[in-house]
Write a protein that holds these residues in place. Structure first.
Motif, short mmCIF file in Angstrom:
data_model
loop_
_atom_site.label_atom_id
_atom_site.label_comp_id
_atom_site.label_asym_id
_atom_site.label_seq_id
_atom_site.Cartn_x
_atom_site.Cartn_y
_atom_site.Cartn_z
N SER A 1 0.81 -1.22 0.00
CA SER A 1 0.00 0.00 0.00
C SER A 1 0.84 1.27 0.00
O SER A 1 0.30 2.37 0.17
CB SER A 1 -0.93 0.01 1.22
OG SER A 1 -0.18 -0.03 2.43
N GLU B 1 -8.05 3.94 1.02
CA GLU B 1 -7.58 3.29 -0.20
C GLU B 1 -6.40 2.36 0.11
O GLU B 1 -6.31 1.25 -0.44
CB GLU B 1 -7.15 4.34 -1.23
CG GLU B 1 -6.66 3.74 -2.55
CD GLU B 1 -6.20 4.81 -3.54
OE1 GLU B 1 -5.97 4.46 -4.72
OE2 GLU B 1 -6.05 5.97 -3.12
N ASP C 1 -7.75 -0.73 1.85
CA ASP C 1 -8.43 -1.60 0.88
C ASP C 1 -7.43 -2.46 0.11
O ASP C 1 -7.68 -3.64 -0.16
CB ASP C 1 -9.26 -0.77 -0.09
CG ASP C 1 -10.51 -0.19 0.56
OD1 ASP C 1 -10.91 -0.69 1.63
OD2 ASP C 1 -11.09 0.77 0.00
N LYS C 2 -6.29 -1.90 -0.25
CA LYS C 2 -5.26 -2.66 -0.95
C LYS C 2 -4.72 -3.77 -0.06
O LYS C 2 -4.49 -4.90 -0.52
CB LYS C 2 -4.12 -1.74 -1.40
CG LYS C 2 -4.45 -0.83 -2.56
CD LYS C 2 -3.25 0.03 -2.95
CE LYS C 2 -3.57 0.93 -4.12
NZ LYS C 2 -2.39 1.78 -4.51
#
Length: 556
Positions: free
Chosen positions: A124, A141, A144-145
């Motif tokens: 990430s 974000e 989420d990765k």
């Protein structure tokens, strides 16, 4: 160590469809064979194994996967590789297992791979080592990765001309991630839910007798933290190291379970009856009446060894979970109905299973030094348990524990525990982790020396250098010796050894190469030497003369 031929033959019938691979010579000795033929096959087998020559590797600190003479490898799949039009292979691959699509063709089937955890620096682009200094915080974000890159992957692979390759876009190819909905195999909701979101911290695992995949949630507290209880039994939340709960309010109690995945459609369920703790693995054995025995270790200092015995055929729900008292050789029932001491602490059986660690200690279970992988000897039926280490107690090198169930009955409630192998410079290995028996009953073992302690001067692990793969032969002049077969790249750990059905390929994970990297522009490892120069976890296929000779039984 020598085979006892009577035990060799008498053990037939006790072998599990899932956890124990029945060597073909055993089948041959029990079906349509005369005493003379049995003796001849057994004699030929011994003579062939005696001719196997193993050249041990010296410890290495090279940045490469180095194999002994007679072996070679090729990469099947690595982090970021596409498995279909929408999905990519996850990070830090650990456990591997392979199921052929057709039992008559061992060169075409489904590979399951665990993705245990992430290195945020690579996944990430979050420099967790410098985040406090730089006053950085993860974004949704980035989380989420990270959530996408744990869980597991199912990929169809085929071997052609000695090379295993994935079948891109095969309908079986799919990802199970930290966002996949998963049902709870239990009659009562946990924290108000009967379906939870995702799986994480997936370490080792197994295959069920009905040919589904087992994956185990180990260090789950890294993701959504943990619920802690004080002396007055009042709960509080211990934050995670990843900080995922800042964006997703998922209860810690939804994680720390054994998970079963159907390879045909990707549906999954979490087996509550097997208890909640840092499951390194779950090794299954099917009894003659089809009931299931499941062994699992809690990979943490001063934790315990567990065994579940089902009360109904092929069930991982109905039954009793036990914890080991290895000093007195007893399996202690983690059963709320029959244990007053548990009734005084917990409200019901569901709470006992959620807080299995606390329940085990109340019953007086033996504290062990990080019980990790568990395998069942296909010849003797003994259970081997890796105890990786416990530095706080001065156990730096770990050991392998041997459990002999009473009368060799897997559902026995009494057993004898003894030391099989102790780690250290004299024995040639340190920090045992994953175990695997091959078709001939040789024991293969990987090591788990922490990257932060590896290759340091004046440290107890200096002599061992990089982590390695070892084999303990069962026959010949080298029987019982610990022989280094492979050396891992820098910072890496070799995990998930699994043999193809014909014994010609060893599937192996190379996990977390370059894990100690602080600057992506200056990685500590560059394996597997991609153009971008970034270290990538990968699954490799190891083949060659040594593998085939060590797995002679399938040829007799």
């Amino acid at each position: 160590m020598e085979y006892n031929r009577r035990k060799f033959i008498s053990f037939l019938g006790k072998a599990s469809l899932g956890a124990i691979i029945t060597p073909p010579i055993l089948i041959g000795c029990n079906k349509n064979s005369t005493s003379s033929n049995e003796h001849k096959n057994y004699h030929n087998y011994l003579e062939k194994l005696k001719k196997v020559v193993l050249e041990p590797l010296a410890p290495s600190n090279q940045d490469d996967l180095i194999l002994t003479k007679g072996l070679e490898y090729h990469t099947i799949i690595k982090w970021g590789d596409k498995i279909n039009d929408t999905d990519t292979f996850g990070f830090n691959n650990d456990f591997n297992c392979f199921i052929p699509l057709d039992d008559s063709n061992p060169k075409d089937g489904l590979l399951w791979v665990n993705h245990e955890y992430v290195n945020p620096l690579f996944v990430s682009n979050f420099n967790f080592r410098e985040s406090k200094k730089l006053k950085q915080h993860k974004t949704k974000e980035q989380v989420d990765k990270e959530m996408y890159n744990v869980g597991g992957s199912i990929v169809r692979i085929k071997e052609k001309d000695g090379i295993w390759k994935i079948v891109l876009n095969d309908p079986h190819n799919r990802r199970i991630t930290a966002k996949t909905p998963i049902k709870l195999n239990w009659d009562y909701p946990i924290k108000g839910k009967t379906t939870v979101i995702g799986t994480n911290s997936n370490c080792s695992g197994g295959i069920t007798p009905w040919k589904t995949f087992i994956t185990c949630e180990e260090n789950y507290d890294s993701c959504f933290g943990e619920t802690k209880y004080n002396e007055k039994n009042i709960a509080s939340h211990k934050p995670s190291s990843y900080g995922w709960e800042e964006f997703y309010n998922y209860p810690p109690e939804h994680y720390g379970w054994v998970v079963e995945v159907d390879p045909n459609n990707g549906t999954a369920q979490k087996h509550i009856a097997l208890g909640r703790f840092a499951h390194e693995c779950c090794t299954l054995h099917e009894l003659k009446d089809k009931r299931i025995v499941a062994y699992s270790g809690d990979d943490k200092n001063n934790e315990h060894l567990y065994k579940f015995i089902s009360s109904k055929p092929q069930s991982l729900k109905e039954g009793t979970l036990y914890v080991a008292d290895t000093i007195n050789g007893k399996w202690l029932a983690l059963d709320w109905d029959s244990q007053p001491i548990l009734q005084n602490k917990f409200k019901n059986q569901t709470e006992v299973l959620i807080r299995a660690r606390e329940a085990a200690k109340l019953l007086g279970a033996t504290e062990l030094n990080r019980p990790e992988d568990i395998e069942i000897d296909p010849i003797t039926g003994n259970i081997f348990v890796s105890l990786t280490n416990n530095k706080n107690k001065g156990d730096f090198h770990g050991s392998i524990l041997k459990i002999k169930e009473n009368n060799s009955d897997f559902d026995a409630l009494n057993f004898k525990a003894s030391l099989y192998k102790a780690g250290g410079e004299e024995s040639g290995f340190s920090c045992p982790d994953n175990l695997a028996f091959d078709l001939s009953g040789n024991l293969w073992m990987t090591s788990d020396i922490s990257g932060s302690a590896m290759n340091k001067k004046n440290k107890p692990y200096t002599a061992f250098k990089n982590n390695s793969l070892f084999v303990i032969p069962r026959h010949g002049k080298e029987a019982g010796k610990v022989i280094r077969i492979a050396s891992a790249p820098i910072d890496a750990e070799l995990t998930g050894p699994w043999f193809s059905p014909d014994g010609k390929t060893l599937f192996l994970s190379v996990q977390h190469p370059g894990e100690q990297t602080k600057d992506k522009n200056k990685p500590t490892s560059k394996w597997p030497f991609d153009k971008d120069g970034i270290p990538k976890p990968a699954v490799v296929a190891i083949t060659g003369d040594v593998i085939e000779k060590m797995n002679l039984l399938h040829k007799i």
